[in-house]
Design a protein around this motif. Structure first.
Motif, PDB file in Angstrom:
ATOM      1  N   VAL A   1      -3.234  22.334 -28.118  1.00  0.00           N
ATOM      2  CA  VAL A   1      -3.339  21.800 -26.756  1.00  0.00           C
ATOM      3  C   VAL A   1      -2.321  20.684 -26.542  1.00  0.00           C
ATOM      4  O   VAL A   1      -1.650  20.623 -25.501  1.00  0.00           O
ATOM      5  N   SER A   2      -2.174  19.816 -27.522  1.00  0.00           N
ATOM      6  CA  SER A   2      -1.321  18.632 -27.365  1.00  0.00           C
ATOM      7  C   SER A   2       0.133  18.978 -27.100  1.00  0.00           C
ATOM      8  O   SER A   2       0.816  18.292 -26.318  1.00  0.00           O
ATOM      9  N   VAL A   3       0.644  20.048 -27.730  1.00  0.00           N
ATOM     10  CA  VAL A   3       2.066  20.383 -27.531  1.00  0.00           C
ATOM     11  C   VAL A   3       2.318  20.945 -26.138  1.00  0.00           C
ATOM     12  O   VAL A   3       3.476  21.073 -25.732  1.00  0.00           O
ATOM     13  N   LEU A   4       1.266  21.267 -25.400  1.00  0.00           N
ATOM     14  CA  LEU A   4       1.422  21.799 -24.050  1.00  0.00           C
ATOM     15  C   LEU A   4       1.397  20.706 -22.983  1.00  0.00           C
ATOM     16  O   LEU A   4       1.506  20.998 -21.792  1.00  0.00           O
ATOM     17  N   ALA A   5       1.249  19.429 -23.421  1.00  0.00           N
ATOM     18  CA  ALA A   5       1.300  18.297 -22.491  1.00  0.00           C
ATOM     19  C   ALA A   5       2.743  18.099 -22.013  1.00  0.00           C
ATOM     20  O   ALA A   5       3.695  18.259 -22.779  1.00  0.00           O
ATOM     21  N   LYS A   6       2.895  17.752 -20.744  1.00  0.00           N
ATOM     22  CA  LYS A   6       4.212  17.534 -20.155  1.00  0.00           C
ATOM     23  C   LYS A   6       4.516  16.041 -20.061  1.00  0.00           C
ATOM     24  O   LYS A   6       3.627  15.234 -19.776  1.00  0.00           O
ATOM     25  N   ALA A   7       5.773  15.694 -20.299  1.00  0.00           N
ATOM     26  CA  ALA A   7       6.173  14.283 -20.270  1.00  0.00           C
ATOM     27  C   ALA A   7       5.884  13.651 -18.912  1.00  0.00           C
ATOM     28  O   ALA A   7       5.541  12.468 -18.819  1.00  0.00           O
ATOM     29  N   GLU A   8       6.006  14.453 -17.835  1.00  0.00           N
ATOM     30  CA  GLU A   8       5.774  13.932 -16.487  1.00  0.00           C
ATOM     31  C   GLU A   8       4.293  13.949 -16.094  1.00  0.00           C
ATOM     32  O   GLU A   8       3.928  13.518 -15.006  1.00  0.00           O
ATOM     33  N   GLY A   9       3.425  14.446 -16.972  1.00  0.00           N
ATOM     34  CA  GLY A   9       1.989  14.480 -16.708  1.00  0.00           C
ATOM     35  C   GLY A   9       1.471  15.887 -16.538  1.00  0.00           C
ATOM     36  O   GLY A   9       2.172  16.778 -16.049  1.00  0.00           O
ATOM     37  N   GLY A  10       0.224  16.119 -16.959  1.00  0.00           N
ATOM     38  CA  GLY A  10      -0.384  17.432 -16.851  1.00  0.00           C
ATOM     39  C   GLY A  10      -0.066  18.316 -18.045  1.00  0.00           C
ATOM     40  O   GLY A  10       0.679  17.941 -18.954  1.00  0.00           O
ATOM     41  N   PHE A  11      -0.643  19.517 -18.035  1.00  0.00           N
ATOM     42  CA  PHE A  11      -0.469  20.489 -19.110  1.00  0.00           C
ATOM     43  C   PHE A  11      -0.033  21.819 -18.510  1.00  0.00           C
ATOM     44  O   PHE A  11      -0.431  22.177 -17.400  1.00  0.00           O
ATOM     45  N   GLY A  12       0.774  22.568 -19.282  1.00  0.00           N
ATOM     46  CA  GLY A  12       1.235  23.873 -18.846  1.00  0.00           C
ATOM     47  C   GLY A  12       0.790  24.959 -19.793  1.00  0.00           C
ATOM     48  O   GLY A  12       0.342  24.686 -20.914  1.00  0.00           O
ATOM     49  N   ALA A  13       0.965  26.204 -19.398  1.00  0.00           N
ATOM     50  CA  ALA A  13       0.504  27.339 -20.200  1.00  0.00           C
ATOM     51  C   ALA A  13       1.336  27.523 -21.463  1.00  0.00           C
ATOM     52  O   ALA A  13       0.834  27.985 -22.490  1.00  0.00           O
ATOM     53  N   THR A  14       2.624  27.175 -21.393  1.00  0.00           N
ATOM     54  CA  THR A  14       3.513  27.238 -22.555  1.00  0.00           C
ATOM     55  C   THR A  14       4.359  25.975 -22.559  1.00  0.00           C
ATOM     56  O   THR A  14       4.329  25.176 -21.609  1.00  0.00           O
ATOM     57  N   ARG A  15       5.151  25.800 -23.602  1.00  0.00           N
ATOM     58  CA  ARG A  15       5.999  24.616 -23.675  1.00  0.00           C
ATOM     59  C   ARG A  15       7.035  24.587 -22.559  1.00  0.00           C
ATOM     60  O   ARG A  15       7.472  23.513 -22.141  1.00  0.00           O
ATOM     61  N   ARG A  16       7.461  25.751 -22.102  1.00  0.00           N
ATOM     62  CA  ARG A  16       8.527  25.811 -21.103  1.00  0.00           C
ATOM     63  C   ARG A  16       8.027  25.807 -19.670  1.00  0.00           C
ATOM     64  O   ARG A  16       8.760  25.441 -18.751  1.00  0.00           O
ATOM     65  N   LEU A  17       6.787  26.227 -19.450  1.00  0.00           N
ATOM     66  CA  LEU A  17       6.275  26.308 -18.074  1.00  0.00           C
ATOM     67  C   LEU A  17       5.786  24.939 -17.594  1.00  0.00           C
ATOM     68  O   LEU A  17       5.314  24.126 -18.387  1.00  0.00           O
ATOM     69  N   PRO A  18       5.887  24.674 -16.290  1.00  0.00           N
ATOM     70  CA  PRO A  18       5.446  23.376 -15.759  1.00  0.00           C
ATOM     71  C   PRO A  18       3.926  23.238 -15.772  1.00  0.00           C
ATOM     72  O   PRO A  18       3.193  24.215 -15.956  1.00  0.00           O
ATOM     73  N   ALA A  19       3.490  22.026 -15.553  1.00  0.00           N
ATOM     74  CA  ALA A  19       2.054  21.746 -15.513  1.00  0.00           C
ATOM     75  C   ALA A  19       1.413  22.406 -14.302  1.00  0.00           C
ATOM     76  O   ALA A  19       2.037  22.545 -13.249  1.00  0.00           O
ATOM     77  N   THR A  20       0.170  22.837 -14.455  1.00  0.00           N
ATOM     78  CA  THR A  20      -0.630  23.355 -13.342  1.00  0.00           C
ATOM     79  C   THR A  20      -1.994  22.673 -13.367  1.00  0.00           C
ATOM     80  O   THR A  20      -2.422  22.145 -14.406  1.00  0.00           O
ATOM     81  N   ALA A  21      -2.665  22.707 -12.241  1.00  0.00           N
ATOM     82  CA  ALA A  21      -4.011  22.137 -12.167  1.00  0.00           C
ATOM     83  C   ALA A  21      -4.955  22.857 -13.118  1.00  0.00           C
ATOM     84  O   ALA A  21      -5.778  22.233 -13.797  1.00  0.00           O
ATOM     85  N   GLU A  22      -4.835  24.190 -13.177  1.00  0.00           N
ATOM     86  CA  GLU A  22      -5.736  24.973 -14.010  1.00  0.00           C
ATOM     87  C   GLU A  22      -5.546  24.664 -15.496  1.00  0.00           C
ATOM     88  O   GLU A  22      -6.523  24.441 -16.224  1.00  0.00           O
ATOM     89  N   ASP A  23      -4.296  24.638 -15.945  1.00  0.00           N
ATOM     90  CA  ASP A  23      -4.049  24.347 -17.352  1.00  0.00           C
ATOM     91  C   ASP A  23      -4.449  22.918 -17.701  1.00  0.00           C
ATOM     92  O   ASP A  23      -4.966  22.654 -18.790  1.00  0.00           O
ATOM     93  N   THR A  24      -4.220  21.994 -16.790  1.00  0.00           N
ATOM     94  CA  THR A  24      -4.595  20.600 -17.036  1.00  0.00           C
ATOM     95  C   THR A  24      -6.102  20.461 -17.145  1.00  0.00           C
ATOM     96  O   THR A  24      -6.616  19.772 -18.039  1.00  0.00           O
ATOM     97  N   PHE A  25      -6.824  21.117 -16.251  1.00  0.00           N
ATOM     98  CA  PHE A  25      -8.291  21.098 -16.340  1.00  0.00           C
ATOM     99  C   PHE A  25      -8.763  21.662 -17.670  1.00  0.00           C
ATOM    100  O   PHE A  25      -9.614  21.065 -18.340  1.00  0.00           O
ATOM    101  N   HIS A  26      -8.225  22.820 -18.077  1.00  0.00           N
ATOM    102  CA  HIS A  26      -8.687  23.435 -19.317  1.00  0.00           C
ATOM    103  C   HIS A  26      -8.357  22.572 -20.534  1.00  0.00           C
ATOM    104  O   HIS A  26      -9.169  22.471 -21.461  1.00  0.00           O
ATOM    105  N   ALA A  27      -7.201  21.931 -20.538  1.00  0.00           N
ATOM    106  CA  ALA A  27      -6.853  21.060 -21.658  1.00  0.00           C
ATOM    107  C   ALA A  27      -7.840  19.902 -21.772  1.00  0.00           C
ATOM    108  O   ALA A  27      -8.356  19.600 -22.859  1.00  0.00           O
ATOM    109  N   LEU A  28      -8.113  19.245 -20.656  1.00  0.00           N
ATOM    110  CA  LEU A  28      -9.050  18.119 -20.677  1.00  0.00           C
ATOM    111  C   LEU A  28     -10.465  18.588 -21.018  1.00  0.00           C
ATOM    112  O   LEU A  28     -11.199  17.886 -21.737  1.00  0.00           O
ATOM    113  N   ALA A  29     -10.842  19.756 -20.525  1.00  0.00           N
ATOM    114  CA  ALA A  29     -12.180  20.278 -20.812  1.00  0.00           C
ATOM    115  C   ALA A  29     -12.323  20.624 -22.294  1.00  0.00           C
ATOM    116  O   ALA A  29     -13.391  20.429 -22.883  1.00  0.00           O
TER     117      ALA A  29
END
Length: 267
Positions: free
Chosen positions: A13-41
């Protein structure tokens, strides 16, 4: 019950965190609300169940993550599911209560415009008992029956039960027993659960069925089989796939760790 690699889940989960905030589905994809929710959950489950508070605590100190959530919460073109996910993520990240005020209004508005089980479920997760007057106003006293699809899947029946609990209603004992048997029948020979009895097992359905069984105060017929199915879906990088040997994603990893916690409580 700890038959999975918890530290590798955290690393995944941690490697999917984005420097600008939030989490994405892969290292290359941007953060989304859904991925951020699932990471925190996921981090919340690891805190509550596995007594690993560090990852969630780090998220609560991450100002970039908080700013990302603040900006997304101010959006207006959000569907009901995204409203709930942002609302829940903001609470998990310890944003002030005022930050989620707009999502509460959006949740109620979505239900009035689209009075479906899907929107009612997500609105109830945001508004709780306060949604009940809206349900009655929009759909009448028989709102629960009107929202239930004729041939509901395990996810839809779980939503229906969760919605009723959120607004303070408990189904009758005979209905609860019937539903408990139905969810039990969704478990297949491989230990996992399907969309319906006799269908292919997938990780998300394990979570939906176990969550529903917990609401019904019932037990799965084969807890050890369920455990084997879930743990067998963990990949080498720590995340979980929908089935064994499938690619991992944050949503399926969330369903997996939540299922493991529910199994532990249902023992």
């Amino acid at each position: 019950m700890l038959l999975v690699e918890l530290e590798t889940i955290i690393a995944y989960v941690s490697v999917l965190a984005k420097a600008e905030g939030g989490f994405g589905a892969t290292r290359r994809l941007p953060a989304t609300a859904e991925d951020t929710f699932h990471a925190l959950a996921i981090f919340r489950v690891l805190d509550q169940w596995a007594h690993l508070p560090g990852p969630l605590a780090a998220c609560r100190e991450n100002q970039g993550l908080k700013e990302y959530l603040r900006q997304r919460l101010n959006g207006r073109q959000l569907d009901a599911k995204t409203v709930f996910q942002l609302h829940a993520a903001a609470r998990l990240a310890d944003l002030p209560p005022a930050a989620t005020t707009v999502s509460e209004g959006l949740a109620g508005g979505h239900f009035h415009r689209h009075p479906s089980l899907h929107t009612a479920y997500h609105a109830a997760l945001v508004l709780g008992h306060a949604l009940l007057p809206h349900l009655k106003e929009r759909l009448g006293d028989e709102w629960a029956a009107r929202l239930l699809p004729e041939r509901a899947t395990s996810e839809e029946l779980m939503m229906w039960l969760t919605l009723q609990k959120a607004v303070g209603i408990t189904p009758q004992a005979d209905r609860r027993a019937e539903l408990g048997r139905w969810f039990g029948d969704c478990q297949g020979p491989d230990g996992g659960f399907g969309f319906l009895p006799g269908t292919t097992s997938f990780m998300e359905n394990c979570h939906f069925c176990l969550q529903a069984l917990a609401l019904l105060e019932a037990r799965p017929r084969d807890p050890q089989g369920a455990l084997a199915f879930i743990t067998g879906c963990q990949t080498i990088n720590g995340g979980f796939g929908r089935r064994a040997k499938a690619a991992p994603f944050l949503d399926t990893t969330y369903h997996a760790v939540s299922s493991l916690m529910l199994l532990d409580h249902l023992r």
